[in-house]
Design an enzyme around this catalytic site. Sequence first.
Site, mmCIF file in Angstrom:
data_model
loop_
_atom_site.group_PDB
_atom_site.id
_atom_site.type_symbol
_atom_site.label_atom_id
_atom_site.label_comp_id
_atom_site.label_asym_id
_atom_site.label_seq_id
_atom_site.Cartn_x
_atom_site.Cartn_y
_atom_site.Cartn_z
ATOM 1 N N SER A 40 2.948 3.967 -2.935
ATOM 2 C CA SER A 40 2.448 5.179 -3.820
ATOM 3 C C SER A 40 1.624 4.588 -4.817
ATOM 4 C CB SER A 40 4.002 5.659 -4.665
ATOM 5 O OG SER A 40 3.456 6.570 -5.748
ATOM 6 N N GLN A 41 1.913 3.285 -5.690
ATOM 7 C CA GLN A 41 0.865 2.801 -6.483
ATOM 8 C C GLN A 41 -0.138 2.180 -5.881
ATOM 9 O OE1 GLN A 41 0.543 3.038 -9.818
ATOM 10 N NE2 GLN A 41 2.138 4.539 -9.636
ATOM 11 N N HIS A 90 5.005 -2.675 -13.355
ATOM 12 C CA HIS A 90 6.129 -2.396 -14.064
ATOM 13 C C HIS A 90 6.636 -3.873 -14.277
ATOM 14 C CE1 HIS A 90 10.100 -1.069 -15.154
ATOM 15 N NE2 HIS A 90 10.831 -1.147 -14.104
ATOM 16 N N GLU A 96 14.713 6.574 -17.253
ATOM 17 C CA GLU A 96 15.326 7.262 -16.008
ATOM 18 C C GLU A 96 16.614 7.455 -16.205
ATOM 19 O OE1 GLU A 96 12.695 4.486 -13.838
ATOM 20 O OE2 GLU A 96 14.288 2.765 -13.629
ATOM 21 N N GLU A 132 19.578 29.882 -12.045
ATOM 22 C CA GLU A 132 19.581 29.856 -13.393
ATOM 23 C C GLU A 132 19.605 28.266 -13.965
ATOM 24 O OE1 GLU A 132 19.057 32.193 -15.457
ATOM 25 O OE2 GLU A 132 19.053 33.665 -13.809
ATOM 26 N N TYR A 190 0.923 -1.096 -0.135
ATOM 27 C CA TYR A 190 0.006 -0.145 0.034
ATOM 28 C C TYR A 190 1.010 1.206 -0.042
ATOM 29 C CZ TYR A 190 -4.349 2.762 1.333
ATOM 30 O OH TYR A 190 -5.332 3.449 1.248
ATOM 31 N N GLU A 214 14.818 27.050 -12.521
ATOM 32 C CA GLU A 214 14.060 27.327 -13.777
ATOM 33 C C GLU A 214 13.906 26.128 -14.541
ATOM 34 O OE1 GLU A 214 14.985 30.683 -15.884
ATOM 35 O OE2 GLU A 214 15.612 31.663 -14.018
ATOM 36 N N SER A 233 12.013 33.579 -24.558
ATOM 37 C CA SER A 233 12.134 34.824 -25.337
ATOM 38 C C SER A 233 13.100 34.298 -26.746
ATOM 39 C CB SER A 233 13.385 35.739 -24.543
ATOM 40 O OG SER A 233 14.651 35.118 -24.563
ATOM 41 N N ASP A 272 10.463 -3.118 -6.609
ATOM 42 C CA ASP A 272 10.896 -4.268 -7.496
ATOM 43 C C ASP A 272 11.888 -5.178 -7.144
ATOM 44 O OD1 ASP A 272 9.343 -3.245 -9.782
ATOM 45 O OD2 ASP A 272 10.372 -1.459 -9.566
HETATM 46 P P1 NAD Z 1 6.152 1.868 -2.594
HETATM 47 O O1 NAD Z 1 7.869 1.572 -1.991
HETATM 48 O O2 NAD Z 1 5.908 3.511 -2.470
HETATM 49 O O3 NAD Z 1 5.404 0.845 -1.638
HETATM 50 C C1 NAD Z 1 5.621 -0.186 -1.461
HETATM 51 C C2 NAD Z 1 4.904 -0.865 -0.243
HETATM 52 O O4 NAD Z 1 4.978 -2.211 0.011
HETATM 53 C C3 NAD Z 1 5.253 -0.357 1.001
HETATM 54 O O5 NAD Z 1 4.141 0.348 1.609
HETATM 55 C C4 NAD Z 1 5.833 -1.354 1.925
HETATM 56 O O6 NAD Z 1 5.526 -1.492 3.335
HETATM 57 C C5 NAD Z 1 5.129 -2.577 0.908
HETATM 58 N N1 NAD Z 1 5.404 -3.877 1.407
HETATM 59 C C6 NAD Z 1 6.972 -4.368 1.648
HETATM 60 N N2 NAD Z 1 7.165 -5.442 1.811
HETATM 61 C C7 NAD Z 1 5.699 -6.203 1.948
HETATM 62 C C8 NAD Z 1 5.287 -7.326 2.245
HETATM 63 N N3 NAD Z 1 6.088 -8.477 2.471
HETATM 64 N N4 NAD Z 1 3.891 -7.542 2.441
HETATM 65 C C9 NAD Z 1 3.161 -6.249 1.921
HETATM 66 N N5 NAD Z 1 3.500 -5.305 1.936
HETATM 67 C C10 NAD Z 1 4.932 -5.048 1.830
HETATM 68 O O7 NAD Z 1 6.285 1.192 -4.202
HETATM 69 P P2 NAD Z 1 5.536 2.164 -5.431
HETATM 70 O O8 NAD Z 1 6.621 3.104 -5.641
HETATM 71 O O9 NAD Z 1 4.519 2.020 -5.463
HETATM 72 O O10 NAD Z 1 6.179 0.916 -6.492
HETATM 73 C C11 NAD Z 1 5.433 -0.535 -6.477
HETATM 74 C C12 NAD Z 1 5.446 -0.802 -8.070
HETATM 75 O O11 NAD Z 1 4.712 -0.033 -8.827
HETATM 76 C C13 NAD Z 1 6.819 -1.239 -8.575
HETATM 77 O O12 NAD Z 1 6.840 -2.249 -9.445
HETATM 78 C C14 NAD Z 1 7.036 0.061 -9.123
HETATM 79 O O13 NAD Z 1 8.157 -0.059 -10.293
HETATM 80 C C15 NAD Z 1 5.711 0.433 -10.154
HETATM 81 N N6 NAD Z 1 5.780 1.831 -10.434
HETATM 82 C C16 NAD Z 1 5.528 2.861 -9.581
HETATM 83 C C17 NAD Z 1 5.246 3.993 -9.885
HETATM 84 C C18 NAD Z 1 5.528 5.265 -8.765
HETATM 85 O O14 NAD Z 1 4.956 6.205 -9.150
HETATM 86 N N7 NAD Z 1 6.046 5.152 -7.628
HETATM 87 C C19 NAD Z 1 4.978 4.400 -11.098
HETATM 88 C C20 NAD Z 1 4.630 3.238 -12.128
HETATM 89 C C21 NAD Z 1 4.875 2.126 -11.327
HETATM 90 MG MG MG Z 2 8.765 4.891 -15.863
#
Ligand code: NAD
Ligand code: MG
Length: 331
Positions: free
Chosen positions: A27-28, A110, A197, A229, A25, A233, A254, A85
């Site tokens: 970012s994604q 991903h 990246e 600069e 739970y 920016e 400009s 990952d």
């Molecule tokens: P993140 O680091 O924000 O979150 C990962 C979560 O997993 C953490 O809350 C952590 O506590 C939890 N976790 C770790 N071990 C665990 C376990 N054993 N059981 C349950 N939960 C556990 O990750 P993210 O950046 O959201 O990335 C997740 C996937 O999404 C990756 O494959 C990434 O490449 C992909 N992705 C991310 C973004 C982005 O904007 N961050 C964008 C596109 C794709």
């Molecule tokens: Mg990307």
Amino acid sequence: MSKMFYDADADLSVLSGKTVSIVGYGSQGHAHAMNLRDSGVNVIVAELKDPNNKNYVAATEAGFEVVDAAEAAKRGDIIVILVPDTVQKPIYEKFIQPNLKPGSALMFAHGFNIHFKCIQPDAKTDVFMIAPKGPGHLVRDEYARGGGVPCLVAIHQDATGNAMQIALAYGKALGGGRAGILETTFKEETETDLFGEQTVLCGGSAALIKAGFEVLIEAGYQPEIAYFEIMHELKLIVDLYYRGGLAFMNYSVSDTAEYGGLTVGPKIVTEETKNAMRAALQRIQSGEFAKEWLAEYAAGGENFKKLRAADAAHPIEEVGARLRKMMPWIK
Ligand code: NAD
Ligand code: MG
């Protein structure tokens, strides 16, 4: 022309009666869990049960049933792997693979672990990807506004014959179908994501910023002026690209900036730079980069930490931190 799917191409009823297990739970994960729930999908969440884990607390406070990864695998019809990952392989092998129900699906945001064969699901499992082209908070905010972030869809393994339908229904529930869901492959998504990246977004832009700053400092200019600069920016310029591409950037700056940019830019990023990019792409395609990164991570990431500390100690960071305090609106 590549293939694009929209809401009309997807059927949410494909997900009815199914349980979607969001593993991680972060970012994604938070965005997927919330958007799917608001689309009427039955969602459970797996997180590390620890009162100090803010994402565990957030998932609980958002009203989700929070379980561990093994339980999520047992109960889910679609297991969505949204842990970092670098830890997907051990989590998959320990908790998910032994508990998967026959006929269930695995989903990724991903392609790294599937494409580089760190995770090799058995032939009976559907394996697909819905990858939003934006960070989690944007995926959530756009959905809540009634919009959506464009997504990529890819099918790695279609065991049931329904993988595409399930993937598109998931993408629709996430809000991606409102903007468009573009078809790709695990290979293409993984390789281009790493290339972007490394060479442009993170690596290339940071190297360009540091080099520009260093040249101004060695010529005796004030670091405060150089910071504004070179780094500050850049955001204004990137916003112009984001909104309207190269032409809109050229239109908005400009004539002097435009002419200077058009004539000098190609002398800065040269054929030599492109050759270095080609070499980086080759290391990605051959799997050499993935191997290096996973070995570095497994060995404790000492070199990674050193490189990160060196960036943090760059003189642009000290002056930047001071100047950003003058601009409270930035936060
Ligand atoms: P993140 O680091 O924000 O979150 C990962 C979560 O997993 C953490 O809350 C952590 O506590 C939890 N976790 C770790 N071990 C665990 C376990 N054993 N059981 C349950 N939960 C556990 O990750 P993210 O950046 O959201 O990335 C997740 C996937 O999404 C990756 O494959 C990434 O490449 C992909 N992705 C991310 C973004 C982005 O904007 N961050 C964008 C596109 C794709
Ligand atoms: Mg990307």
